[in-house]
Design a protein around this motif. Structure first.
Motif, mmCIF file in Angstrom:
data_model
loop_
_atom_site.group_PDB
_atom_site.id
_atom_site.type_symbol
_atom_site.label_atom_id
_atom_site.label_comp_id
_atom_site.label_asym_id
_atom_site.label_seq_id
_atom_site.Cartn_x
_atom_site.Cartn_y
_atom_site.Cartn_z
ATOM 1 N N MET A 142 37.450 41.072 51.032
ATOM 2 C CA MET A 142 38.058 40.912 52.343
ATOM 3 C C MET A 142 37.383 39.719 53.019
ATOM 4 O O MET A 142 36.171 39.566 52.969
ATOM 5 C CB MET A 142 37.847 42.199 53.144
ATOM 6 N N GLU A 143 38.191 38.910 53.651
ATOM 7 C CA GLU A 143 37.632 37.729 54.295
ATOM 8 C C GLU A 143 36.718 38.122 55.459
ATOM 9 O O GLU A 143 36.888 39.170 56.087
ATOM 10 C CB GLU A 143 38.741 36.795 54.752
ATOM 11 N N ARG A 144 35.760 37.290 55.706
ATOM 12 C CA ARG A 144 34.701 37.562 56.673
ATOM 13 C C ARG A 144 35.228 37.812 58.086
ATOM 14 O O ARG A 144 34.795 38.731 58.769
ATOM 15 C CB ARG A 144 33.752 36.381 56.648
ATOM 16 N N HIS A 145 36.172 36.994 58.524
ATOM 17 C CA HIS A 145 36.728 37.125 59.877
ATOM 18 C C HIS A 145 37.434 38.476 60.047
ATOM 19 O O HIS A 145 37.252 39.154 61.061
ATOM 20 C CB HIS A 145 37.684 35.965 60.154
ATOM 21 N N ARG A 146 38.224 38.844 59.059
ATOM 22 C CA ARG A 146 38.954 40.129 59.122
ATOM 23 C C ARG A 146 37.973 41.294 59.129
ATOM 24 O O ARG A 146 38.146 42.253 59.866
ATOM 25 C CB ARG A 146 39.921 40.234 57.952
ATOM 26 N N ARG A 147 36.955 41.204 58.295
ATOM 27 C CA ARG A 147 35.939 42.262 58.219
ATOM 28 C C ARG A 147 35.228 42.410 59.571
ATOM 29 O O ARG A 147 34.996 43.524 60.036
ATOM 30 C CB ARG A 147 34.965 41.925 57.108
#
Length: 146
Positions: A1-6
């Protein structure tokens, strides 16, 4: 999962936890403050043919379930599949802690095993929603199934 979404999911989880804490640990009897609204909802439901056994206790159980669905859902989104049990156990322990504080320290509130069960069920539903979505994604990603 991409960092921003996480990070976004993590902040949403924090917000849900804070909101749940405010609702469950408020020294005010929130059900008394919302009494008129609860009565109106029940009147509408009963006028639609919902049986009279659906009362304040049933609505409270439903509210406890609904309140913990986002907690289970967001926690499951953050955790790897093999660790989803941590979200469920965490919800159970948090709920037991809330009910203990209500019983011991909040004179207008009282702890309830039914609330613990409702909260835990809500978290399980949230986790189940993530599990169902991921299972559907896995089926869609398998070659030859479409």
């Amino acid at each position: 999962m991409e960092r921003h979404r996480r990070a976004l999911i993590g902040w949403a989880l924090v917000a849900v936890i804070v909101l749940a804490a405010v609702l469950t640990l408020s020294p005010l009897p929130l059900q008394d403050l919302a009494s008129t609204a609860i009565d109106r909802v029940l009147d509408v439901l009963h006028s639609w043919g919902v049986p009279p056994r659906v009362d304040r206790h049933v609505l409270e159980l439903g509210a406890n379930i609904v309140m913990f669905v986002p907690l289970g859902l967001l926690a499951a989104l953050l955790l790897p599949r093999r660790r989803w049990w941590v979200a469920l156990v965490g919800a159970l322990l948090a709920s037991v802690a809330v009910e203990a504080v209500q019983s011991a320290a909040l004179p207008h509130r009282f702890g309830s095993l039914r609330d613990v069960l409702g909260n835990t069920l809500g978290a399980a539903i949230g986790i189940g929603l993530v599990a169902a979505r991921r299972a559907a994604e896995d089926r869609a990603d398998r070659p030859g199934d479409g």
